[in-house]
Design a protein around this motif. Structure first.
Motif, PDB file in Angstrom:
ATOM      1  N   GLU A 293       0.845  -1.207   0.000  1.00 39.61           N
ATOM      2  CA  GLU A 293       0.000   0.000   0.000  1.00 39.61           C
ATOM      3  C   GLU A 293       0.875   1.250   0.000  1.00 39.61           C
ATOM      4  O   GLU A 293       0.573   2.236  -0.664  1.00 39.61           O
ATOM      5  CB  GLU A 293      -0.905  -0.017   1.245  1.00 39.61           C
TER       6      GLU A 293
ATOM      7  N   PHE B   3       2.026   2.107  -3.473  1.00 34.98           N
ATOM      8  CA  PHE B   3       0.973   2.739  -4.256  1.00 34.98           C
ATOM      9  C   PHE B   3       0.787   4.198  -3.843  1.00 34.98           C
ATOM     10  O   PHE B   3       0.584   5.071  -4.685  1.00 34.98           O
ATOM     11  CB  PHE B   3      -0.331   1.950  -4.134  1.00 34.98           C
ATOM     12  N   GLU B   4       0.870   4.479  -2.546  1.00 32.77           N
ATOM     13  CA  GLU B   4       0.770   5.867  -2.077  1.00 32.77           C
ATOM     14  C   GLU B   4       1.924   6.697  -2.618  1.00 32.77           C
ATOM     15  O   GLU B   4       1.746   7.834  -3.041  1.00 32.77           O
ATOM     16  CB  GLU B   4       0.772   5.903  -0.545  1.00 32.77           C
TER      17      GLU B   4
ATOM     18  N   ALA C 140       1.397   7.375  -6.532  1.00 32.78           N
ATOM     19  CA  ALA C 140       0.100   7.861  -7.016  1.00 32.78           C
ATOM     20  C   ALA C 140       0.348   9.017  -7.987  1.00 32.78           C
ATOM     21  O   ALA C 140       1.185   9.876  -7.751  1.00 32.78           O
ATOM     22  CB  ALA C 140      -0.762   8.326  -5.847  1.00 32.78           C
TER      23      ALA C 140
ATOM     24  N   LEU D  97      -2.113   6.065 -12.094  1.00 31.69           N
ATOM     25  CA  LEU D  97      -2.542   5.489 -10.828  1.00 31.69           C
ATOM     26  C   LEU D  97      -3.167   6.569  -9.955  1.00 31.69           C
ATOM     27  O   LEU D  97      -2.573   7.633  -9.760  1.00 31.69           O
ATOM     28  CB  LEU D  97      -1.337   4.863 -10.108  1.00 31.69           C
ATOM     29  N   GLU D  98      -4.361   6.282  -9.437  1.00 31.12           N
ATOM     30  CA  GLU D  98      -5.049   7.223  -8.550  1.00 31.12           C
ATOM     31  C   GLU D  98      -5.682   6.456  -7.403  1.00 31.12           C
ATOM     32  O   GLU D  98      -6.036   5.291  -7.547  1.00 31.12           O
ATOM     33  CB  GLU D  98      -6.160   7.965  -9.304  1.00 31.12           C
ATOM     34  N   LYS D  99      -5.854   7.138  -6.279  1.00 31.33           N
ATOM     35  CA  LYS D  99      -6.579   6.576  -5.136  1.00 31.33           C
ATOM     36  C   LYS D  99      -8.059   6.667  -5.467  1.00 31.33           C
ATOM     37  O   LYS D  99      -8.541   7.706  -5.889  1.00 31.33           O
ATOM     38  CB  LYS D  99      -6.245   7.379  -3.873  1.00 31.33           C
TER      39      LYS D  99
ATOM     40  N   TRP E 170      -7.710   1.316  -5.259  1.00 32.52           N
ATOM     41  CA  TRP E 170      -6.997   2.129  -6.242  1.00 32.52           C
ATOM     42  C   TRP E 170      -7.675   2.041  -7.589  1.00 32.52           C
ATOM     43  O   TRP E 170      -8.525   1.172  -7.815  1.00 32.52           O
ATOM     44  CB  TRP E 170      -5.544   1.644  -6.344  1.00 32.52           C
TER      45      TRP E 170
END
Length: 199
Positions: free
Chosen positions: A86, A89-90, A93, A124-126, A134
């Motif tokens: 995670e 990914f943060e 982003a 890539l976005e939340k 995601w």
């Protein structure tokens, strides 16, 4: 002690993050490291000196634990860094990523996405909402060629969005986007650094 544990303890003990460890044919042991990420701080990158430092310490640790290998290679993650946690990914982003799902997208509710598709490339976005995970956002419109005139009347291809959770992923990596003109550096791009040693 297992190889993953030895490498993990050695790398984190030196202040780095273990990204990947791989055994290849011919006795090659490949270890990928990165510098830990702190939100809100400028991005820093692994250099050759970092790889040499980890290589020396890993050689010693592997010898003490009796791990057999012919050659050790320690490197930075490079342009196509894998995303696994995670936190990864943060950190990335807003970047362009390649995502492969474990199961193909079904025909129902897929919108414009072809059924049975598993691979996607996009930003890539939340995802919005609690526990939403995601999403990857992309368009199927081809990029304009240099010097090509684009009609203002032409409608832009619609944006497509695919939402996913980390459990649904088989693999995710940064897309290796390179600008050979050198005018626009991709934010977060990592120059490849490699250090190696023979046993």
């Amino acid at each position: 002690m297992a190889l993953q544990d030895i490498a993990g303890q050695t790398v984190t003990g030196l202040g780095y993050e273990l990204v990947e460890i791989e055994r290849s044919a011919g006795g090659l042991l490949r270890v990928t490291i990165d510098l830990p990420w702190q939100p809100g701080t400028p991005e820093t990158f692994v250099n050759v000196e970092d790889c040499e430092k980890v290589t020396r310490q890993l050689q010693y640790a592997l010898e003490v634990e009796g791990i057999d290998y012919k050659r050790l290679e320690v490197s930075s993650p490079g342009l196509d860094r894998p995303l696994r946690t995670e936190r990864d990914f943060e950190r990335f982003a807003g970047e362009v990523v390649d995502v492969t799902l474990k199961a193909p997208v079904g025909a129902a509710g897929a919108g414009l996405v072809a059924a049975n598709r598993r691979k996607f490339r996009g930003r890539l976005e939340k995802a919005e909402g609690a526990g939403a995970g995601w999403q990857v956002v992309w368009t199927d419109e081809p990029a304009a060629k240099p010097g090509q005139k684009v009609s203002r009347k032409r409608e832009a291809a619609p944006l497509q969005v695919l939402g996913f959770t980390l459990d649904e992923l088989k693999e995710a990596r940064l897309a290796p986007v390179v600008d050979f003109k050198g005018r626009k550096a991709r934010p977060g791009a990592q120059p490849e650094a490699v250090g190696g040693a023979e046993k």
